[in-house]
Write a protein that holds these residues in place. Sequence first.
Motif, PDB file in Angstrom:
ATOM      1  N   PHE A  82      63.369 -34.823 -29.338  1.00  0.00           N
ATOM      2  CA  PHE A  82      64.816 -34.625 -29.291  1.00  0.00           C
ATOM      3  C   PHE A  82      65.137 -33.781 -28.064  1.00  0.00           C
ATOM      4  O   PHE A  82      64.249 -33.101 -27.512  1.00  0.00           O
ATOM      5  N   PRO A  83      66.368 -33.808 -27.578  1.00  0.00           N
ATOM      6  CA  PRO A  83      66.728 -32.999 -26.407  1.00  0.00           C
ATOM      7  C   PRO A  83      66.467 -31.517 -26.665  1.00  0.00           C
ATOM      8  O   PRO A  83      66.868 -30.974 -27.683  1.00  0.00           O
ATOM      9  N   GLY A  84      65.785 -30.875 -25.731  1.00  0.00           N
ATOM     10  CA  GLY A  84      65.448 -29.465 -25.876  1.00  0.00           C
ATOM     11  C   GLY A  84      64.120 -29.216 -26.557  1.00  0.00           C
ATOM     12  O   GLY A  84      63.713 -28.057 -26.717  1.00  0.00           O
ATOM     13  N   ARG A  85      63.420 -30.283 -26.932  1.00  0.00           N
ATOM     14  CA  ARG A  85      62.155 -30.106 -27.649  1.00  0.00           C
ATOM     15  C   ARG A  85      61.119 -29.369 -26.801  1.00  0.00           C
ATOM     16  O   ARG A  85      60.413 -28.489 -27.297  1.00  0.00           O
ATOM     17  N   ARG A  86      60.991 -29.718 -25.527  1.00  0.00           N
ATOM     18  CA  ARG A  86      59.970 -29.087 -24.684  1.00  0.00           C
ATOM     19  C   ARG A  86      60.247 -27.592 -24.526  1.00  0.00           C
ATOM     20  O   ARG A  86      59.332 -26.768 -24.601  1.00  0.00           O
ATOM     21  N   LEU A  87      61.502 -27.231 -24.315  1.00  0.00           N
ATOM     22  CA  LEU A  87      61.872 -25.820 -24.204  1.00  0.00           C
ATOM     23  C   LEU A  87      61.603 -25.092 -25.517  1.00  0.00           C
ATOM     24  O   LEU A  87      61.078 -23.980 -25.535  1.00  0.00           O
ATOM     25  N   LEU A  88      61.947 -25.742 -26.629  1.00  0.00           N
ATOM     26  CA  LEU A  88      61.761 -25.125 -27.937  1.00  0.00           C
ATOM     27  C   LEU A  88      60.280 -24.911 -28.254  1.00  0.00           C
ATOM     28  O   LEU A  88      59.906 -23.910 -28.869  1.00  0.00           O
ATOM     29  N   SER A  89      59.424 -25.842 -27.804  1.00  0.00           N
ATOM     30  CA  SER A  89      58.015 -25.774 -28.150  1.00  0.00           C
ATOM     31  C   SER A  89      57.351 -24.502 -27.613  1.00  0.00           C
ATOM     32  O   SER A  89      56.452 -23.946 -28.250  1.00  0.00           O
ATOM     33  N   TRP A  90      57.786 -24.011 -26.434  1.00  0.00           N
ATOM     34  CA  TRP A  90      57.226 -22.749 -25.941  1.00  0.00           C
ATOM     35  C   TRP A  90      58.093 -21.549 -26.326  1.00  0.00           C
ATOM     36  O   TRP A  90      57.586 -20.431 -26.460  1.00  0.00           O
ATOM     37  N   ALA A  91      59.394 -21.772 -26.554  1.00  0.00           N
ATOM     38  CA  ALA A  91      60.245 -20.662 -26.978  1.00  0.00           C
ATOM     39  C   ALA A  91      59.841 -20.141 -28.355  1.00  0.00           C
ATOM     40  O   ALA A  91      60.028 -18.952 -28.657  1.00  0.00           O
ATOM     41  N   LEU A  92      59.260 -21.016 -29.177  1.00  0.00           N
ATOM     42  CA  LEU A  92      58.802 -20.586 -30.499  1.00  0.00           C
ATOM     43  C   LEU A  92      57.662 -19.577 -30.422  1.00  0.00           C
ATOM     44  O   LEU A  92      57.318 -18.937 -31.428  1.00  0.00           O
ATOM     45  N   LEU A  93      57.060 -19.407 -29.230  1.00  0.00           N
ATOM     46  CA  LEU A  93      56.010 -18.406 -29.042  1.00  0.00           C
ATOM     47  C   LEU A  93      56.577 -17.021 -28.722  1.00  0.00           C
ATOM     48  O   LEU A  93      55.857 -16.026 -28.801  1.00  0.00           O
ATOM     49  N   LEU A  94      57.852 -16.931 -28.351  1.00  0.00           N
ATOM     50  CA  LEU A  94      58.405 -15.684 -27.836  1.00  0.00           C
ATOM     51  C   LEU A  94      58.330 -14.499 -28.800  1.00  0.00           C
ATOM     52  O   LEU A  94      58.141 -13.366 -28.351  1.00  0.00           O
ATOM     53  N   PRO A  95      58.473 -14.692 -30.127  1.00  0.00           N
ATOM     54  CA  PRO A  95      58.335 -13.518 -31.008  1.00  0.00           C
ATOM     55  C   PRO A  95      57.003 -12.801 -30.893  1.00  0.00           C
ATOM     56  O   PRO A  95      56.903 -11.628 -31.284  1.00  0.00           O
ATOM     57  N   LEU A 291      67.137 -29.379 -33.388  1.00  0.00           N
ATOM     58  CA  LEU A 291      67.168 -28.288 -32.413  1.00  0.00           C
ATOM     59  C   LEU A 291      67.679 -27.002 -33.045  1.00  0.00           C
ATOM     60  O   LEU A 291      67.149 -25.904 -32.783  1.00  0.00           O
ATOM     61  N   GLY A 292      68.690 -27.124 -33.914  1.00  0.00           N
ATOM     62  CA  GLY A 292      69.238 -25.943 -34.573  1.00  0.00           C
ATOM     63  C   GLY A 292      68.240 -25.287 -35.510  1.00  0.00           C
ATOM     64  O   GLY A 292      68.063 -24.060 -35.499  1.00  0.00           O
ATOM     65  N   LEU A 293      67.546 -26.093 -36.314  1.00  0.00           N
ATOM     66  CA  LEU A 293      66.562 -25.548 -37.243  1.00  0.00           C
ATOM     67  C   LEU A 293      65.412 -24.870 -36.499  1.00  0.00           C
ATOM     68  O   LEU A 293      64.949 -23.798 -36.885  1.00  0.00           O
ATOM     69  N   GLY A 294      64.955 -25.508 -35.414  1.00  0.00           N
ATOM     70  CA  GLY A 294      63.863 -24.919 -34.655  1.00  0.00           C
ATOM     71  C   GLY A 294      64.264 -23.664 -33.900  1.00  0.00           C
ATOM     72  O   GLY A 294      63.410 -22.820 -33.599  1.00  0.00           O
ATOM     73  N   SER A 295      65.547 -23.515 -33.591  1.00  0.00           N
ATOM     74  CA  SER A 295      66.008 -22.354 -32.819  1.00  0.00           C
ATOM     75  C   SER A 295      66.208 -21.112 -33.677  1.00  0.00           C
ATOM     76  O   SER A 295      66.207 -19.993 -33.146  1.00  0.00           O
ATOM     77  N   VAL A 296      66.365 -21.290 -34.987  1.00  0.00           N
ATOM     78  CA  VAL A 296      66.629 -20.129 -35.856  1.00  0.00           C
ATOM     79  C   VAL A 296      65.533 -19.073 -35.768  1.00  0.00           C
ATOM     80  O   VAL A 296      65.819 -17.876 -35.590  1.00  0.00           O
ATOM     81  N   PRO A 297      64.222 -19.440 -35.893  1.00  0.00           N
ATOM     82  CA  PRO A 297      63.189 -18.394 -35.779  1.00  0.00           C
ATOM     83  C   PRO A 297      63.173 -17.717 -34.415  1.00  0.00           C
ATOM     84  O   PRO A 297      62.895 -16.508 -34.329  1.00  0.00           O
ATOM     85  N   VAL A 298      63.482 -18.466 -33.348  1.00  0.00           N
ATOM     86  CA  VAL A 298      63.500 -17.869 -32.008  1.00  0.00           C
ATOM     87  C   VAL A 298      64.648 -16.874 -31.877  1.00  0.00           C
ATOM     88  O   VAL A 298      64.479 -15.761 -31.354  1.00  0.00           O
ATOM     89  N   LEU A 299      65.810 -17.264 -32.377  1.00  0.00           N
ATOM     90  CA  LEU A 299      66.974 -16.383 -32.284  1.00  0.00           C
ATOM     91  C   LEU A 299      66.786 -15.120 -33.111  1.00  0.00           C
ATOM     92  O   LEU A 299      67.092 -14.015 -32.653  1.00  0.00           O
ATOM     93  N   ALA A 300      66.275 -15.288 -34.333  1.00  0.00           N
ATOM     94  CA  ALA A 300      66.127 -14.131 -35.223  1.00  0.00           C
ATOM     95  C   ALA A 300      64.925 -13.277 -34.866  1.00  0.00           C
ATOM     96  O   ALA A 300      64.973 -12.049 -35.001  1.00  0.00           O
ATOM     97  N   GLY A 301      63.830 -13.915 -34.421  1.00  0.00           N
ATOM     98  CA  GLY A 301      62.607 -13.172 -34.160  1.00  0.00           C
ATOM     99  C   GLY A 301      62.485 -12.624 -32.758  1.00  0.00           C
ATOM    100  O   GLY A 301      61.686 -11.710 -32.518  1.00  0.00           O
ATOM    101  N   PHE A 302      63.280 -13.155 -31.812  1.00  0.00           N
ATOM    102  CA  PHE A 302      63.174 -12.674 -30.429  1.00  0.00           C
ATOM    103  C   PHE A 302      64.526 -12.409 -29.786  1.00  0.00           C
ATOM    104  O   PHE A 302      64.775 -11.307 -29.294  1.00  0.00           O
TER     105      PHE A 302
END
Length: 559
Positions: A82-95, A291-302
């Motif tokens: 989905f659009p933004g998947r590649r960015l999300l895949s490494w952003a999930l490491l940020l916490p 994209l929204g579901l995958g972004s929640v942990p990034v937003l809350a954790g980092f």
Amino acid sequence: MCMPASRTRWLLAALIIAAVALAPVLSLAWAGAQVRTDLWQHLLASVLPRAATNTLLVLGGVGALVAVIGTGCAWLVTAYDFPGRRLLSWALLLPLAVPTYIVAYAYLDLLHPLGPVQGALRWVLGHDSPRDWRLPDIRHLAGCIVLLALVLYPYVYLTTRALFATQAASLLEAGRSLGAGPVAVFFRVALPLARPAIAVGVVLVLLETLNDIGASEFLGVQTLTVAIYTTWVTRSDLAGAAQIALSMLVIVLALVALERFARRRQRYETTLRPRPMQAQRLRGGRAVLALGLGSVPVLAGFAAPAGYLMWEAWQRLRSDGASAQLLHALGNTLMIALLTTAAALLLAVVVCWAVRRNARSRSELLAGIANRSASLGYAIPGTVMAIGLLLPLGGLDRMLSDLLISFGGQARLVLMGTLWVLVLACTLRFLAVAIGSIEAGMSRIPPSLDAASAALGEGPLATLGRVHLPLLRPSLAAAALLVFVDTMKELPATLVLRPMNFETLATWLYAEAARGTYEEGALAALLIVLAGLLPVIALARAGGQPAAGQVPAPPRAGQ
């Protein structure tokens, strides 16, 4: 047939390093053998029940949450496109870049009744005062579990995503051909195959949870780690702290045994080369939802805690600038981190070279035991490591003090309360990180180079210095980065072993949070987060997969 003298010397050096690494564990075992009935009765009556119950509840809650978040995010970015998947895949490491105690520190101020979040919500709802309306306080067990899980889920995400990415597409296609939908394929095919990887990630999370002291104390949860610290620092009861640490060590050993058991099952054999699964393309509302579901942990954790720290740090710098005490704490932190990194790299090279020198010999097993023993410190929480070192170092200090008196000197502490004890604790704590990286790099150097060097008349030391170390530069750099950052973030061991009036960024932040002056600690917290971003960026550039044999960079070893 006698073993060559050079090989014996390297093996002996590795065994000495292993013995020093085992000293904290052995000292705790010795303390446990010196059982005082009255002490155990006091601990069992007033300390252990509450602390052990809270610890087990935190471990269970965090383990369940990180399994759900990490596995769900790993499946989302692997099975769907989905659009933004590649960015999300490494952003999930940020916490991974944010220690747990910093997240707790940030959210305590963000969600304070007079903080920005509740203030904005009251404005929207038409209330004027916290007495009229406020959110529930996060300083309780549930709040601690949620915040720890939001920071630590990347451990499960990393291990599980790696397994999902290499799963055979034919297995998933077979499930679909039998009429299973996407949900059934996940729960009946993908998830059972991923259980060992999930278990390994969860065990790493639980070890990091056990090591946490700042978040638990900030949020008012008395865990075993907090009990160890308060028993020693507040009550000056080293024997009691040692007994609690010994109880905690039992949990650590159980977790390590669970991790070993999970790794044994993490093998699947097939007669054909597996074809990786193809991501299913999502469009429209389903893509936005993913994209929204995958972004929640990034937003809350980092994003939320990091954004808060940036704002508060900017406000502090604009109004008063950086205080001299904070700059001094930064200098102390860098000094401890540099000394620890140098010591860990040196000891790791000795251990790994001893293992290589004794490969395919009668002493290979002994070298392997030395390697495993030297790597044990990573699994030991910082407070347990510190208390385990206090016992033998205290005895050694008494011997040195008696020796000084015999020569006409004055009784004084020679080792305790010095900078070198803290460096020793951090070195033993993170030695496994350096060993894992260097061992992985050394395994890629063919033995033929050793033989060629020997044929040219070079000895083992010259072969190490002129052949291996130049080829190990990437592994040495990776190990140095991980150890340096982990040491900068280390809080538990630093709190227990630091010299008097010696502050690091972590202890400075801890003190400011204890006083409730959050704006004073924001700059220190931001500096720690920026340092933590370095290994996360390196991991993301490598595709999110640690090198073979490399220990994932936590706390996050310092939480």
